[in-house]
Enzyme design. Structure first.
Site, mmCIF file in Angstrom:
data_model
loop_
_atom_site.group_PDB
_atom_site.id
_atom_site.type_symbol
_atom_site.label_atom_id
_atom_site.label_comp_id
_atom_site.label_asym_id
_atom_site.label_seq_id
_atom_site.Cartn_x
_atom_site.Cartn_y
_atom_site.Cartn_z
ATOM 1 N N SER A 200 34.581 39.765 1.282
ATOM 2 C CA SER A 200 32.814 39.950 1.808
ATOM 3 C C SER A 200 32.390 41.151 1.559
ATOM 4 O O SER A 200 32.370 41.896 0.594
ATOM 5 C CB SER A 200 33.395 39.971 3.390
ATOM 6 O OG SER A 200 32.539 39.803 3.997
ATOM 7 N N ASP A 294 29.378 29.135 4.411
ATOM 8 C CA ASP A 294 29.154 30.882 4.257
ATOM 9 C C ASP A 294 27.829 31.658 3.761
ATOM 10 O O ASP A 294 27.055 31.064 2.836
ATOM 11 C CB ASP A 294 29.935 31.458 3.132
ATOM 12 C CG ASP A 294 30.268 32.773 3.487
ATOM 13 O OD1 ASP A 294 29.818 33.329 4.443
ATOM 14 O OD2 ASP A 294 31.495 33.364 3.063
ATOM 15 N N HIS A 324 32.804 31.413 6.058
ATOM 16 C CA HIS A 324 32.907 32.806 6.075
ATOM 17 C C HIS A 324 34.730 33.336 6.604
ATOM 18 O O HIS A 324 34.591 33.046 7.796
ATOM 19 C CB HIS A 324 32.171 33.314 6.143
ATOM 20 C CG HIS A 324 32.265 35.505 5.691
ATOM 21 N ND1 HIS A 324 31.635 35.339 3.982
ATOM 22 C CD2 HIS A 324 32.612 36.381 6.235
ATOM 23 C CE1 HIS A 324 31.924 37.010 4.515
ATOM 24 N NE2 HIS A 324 32.896 37.207 5.628
#
Length: 356
Positions: A200, A294, A324
């Site tokens: 991320s 995601d 995610h």
């Protein structure tokens, strides 16, 4: 007389055991508990993931973006401990990396003897939207990656917003990589087999730092980019499709963008949005993992396509049914564990190929 408070680790272990027991139930039972299949954009949400998301809603777990930042950081750390579990590792060593807190994970059976050439090493930057996350929140993931891949993992705690907005995190990540390159021997690492990676926000930092490493000719053999944030303008279809109900929310992303990139023009700066970068020659090969449900899916895959168009060797893997944050769920759900194992195997092969 008040009862003694149970340590947080004991509570987390008990909760994890309860959730794990539910996930071991027969599939028809889990389906009844989770509800009807969720299908979006031609994909079906993984059953275990759907069940865990429903359990979170029923338990009314705190939503990080609704909390004061300090409290949100503690909640995120606790959630990561619940989902990550106690992962085995050969050794863990605290250290300083360019004057930043670091943690070196040494896998079993890969301890370099005196006079050896050194082990492969991954410099890892944690996720958390540049506001959250630390060495502890990603400790289970780093342990798992190191032990499964047989590589050293050096986790680096960079400065966080809002106390330190952009480009503080990027500057720290670049300084860390430069320091590692100069101190590979002290870390027991082979300078020819150093990779950079993260999830991320950490994947964002890894991608941006890899670009600058190529420009400065800092040795770098591999990029491990797990659902990386690459476009802070957030105009992709996956943002619209998955911004609610799948853990990472539009509100969370709005909040972190406002704190990390308070000036609108910063959001197209290549150091904040690698998708806008001019890619230099010599960029390290990459593995890009995305999750089907995601919001960051499309920008991660767009960046992988940009790498491929520039002639960079890149492997792309979409885990269709996952969300995610799956990399932190290493102890919850067969699909999550299998996905992280595949990511670790890609790390192992990526740094092994660098030695050929």
């Amino acid at each position: 007389m008040s009862l003694p408070t149970r340590p947080a680790a004991v509570v987390a272990a008990a909760r994890r055991a309860s959730v794990a027991a539910l996930l071991r139930l027969p599939e028809p039972v889990k389906r009844r508990l989770a509800g009807p299949p969720v299908r979006v954009d031609g994909l079906e949400l993984d059953l275990d993931t759907q069940l865990v998301l429903r359990l979170r809603r029923l338990a009314r777990e705190p939503v990080v973006e609704d909390l004061p930042i300090a409290h949100g950081r503690a909640v995120l750390r606790a959630q990561a401990a619940l989902a990550g579990g106690d992962q085995p590792i050969g050794a863990v060593r605290p250290c300083r990396v360019a004057d930043l807190p670091g943690r070196l994970y040494v896998p079993s059976g890969r301890l370099v003897q005196d006079g050896g050439d050194g082990d492969p090493l991954l410099v890892f930057f944690h996720g958390g939207g540049w506001l959250y996350g630390d060495l502890d929140s990603h400790d289970p993931l780093c342990r798992f990656l190191a032990e499964r891949a047989g590589v050293r993992v050096l986790s680096v705690a960079y400065r966080l917003a809002p106390e330190h907005p952009f480009p503080a995190a990027y500057d720290d990540a670049l300084a860390a990589l430069e320091w590692v390159s100069a101190n590979a021997g002290w870390l027991g690492a082979d300078v020819r087999r150093i990779g950079v990676g993260g999830d991320s926000a950490g994947g964002n930092l890894a991608a941006a730092v890899a670009i600058e490493a190529a420009r400065r000719e800092i040795p770098l053999a591999f990029q491990l980019l797990v659902y990386p944030a690459t476009d802070m303008t957030r105009g992709s279809a996956s943002h619209r499709l998955f911004g609610q109900g799948f853990y990472l929310t539009t509100e969370f992303m709005d909040g972190v963008a406002a704190h990390y990139l308070p000036v609108e023009e910063q959001r197209t700066d290549p150091a904040a949005s690698p998708l806008f970068a001019d890619l230099p020659a010599g960029l390290a090969p990459a593995y890009v993992a995305t999750a089907g449900f995601d919001p960051l899916r499309d920008e991660g895959e767009a960046y992988a396509a940009k790498l491929a168009d520039a002639g960079v060797p890149v492997r792309v893997r979409r885990f269709d049914g996952l969300i995610h944050g799956f990399a932190n769920w290493v102890a919850l759900g067969a699909s999550n564990t299998a996905a992280v194992a595949e990511v670790a195997d890609a790390l192992a092969s990526g740094l092994a190929e660098a030695d050929t």
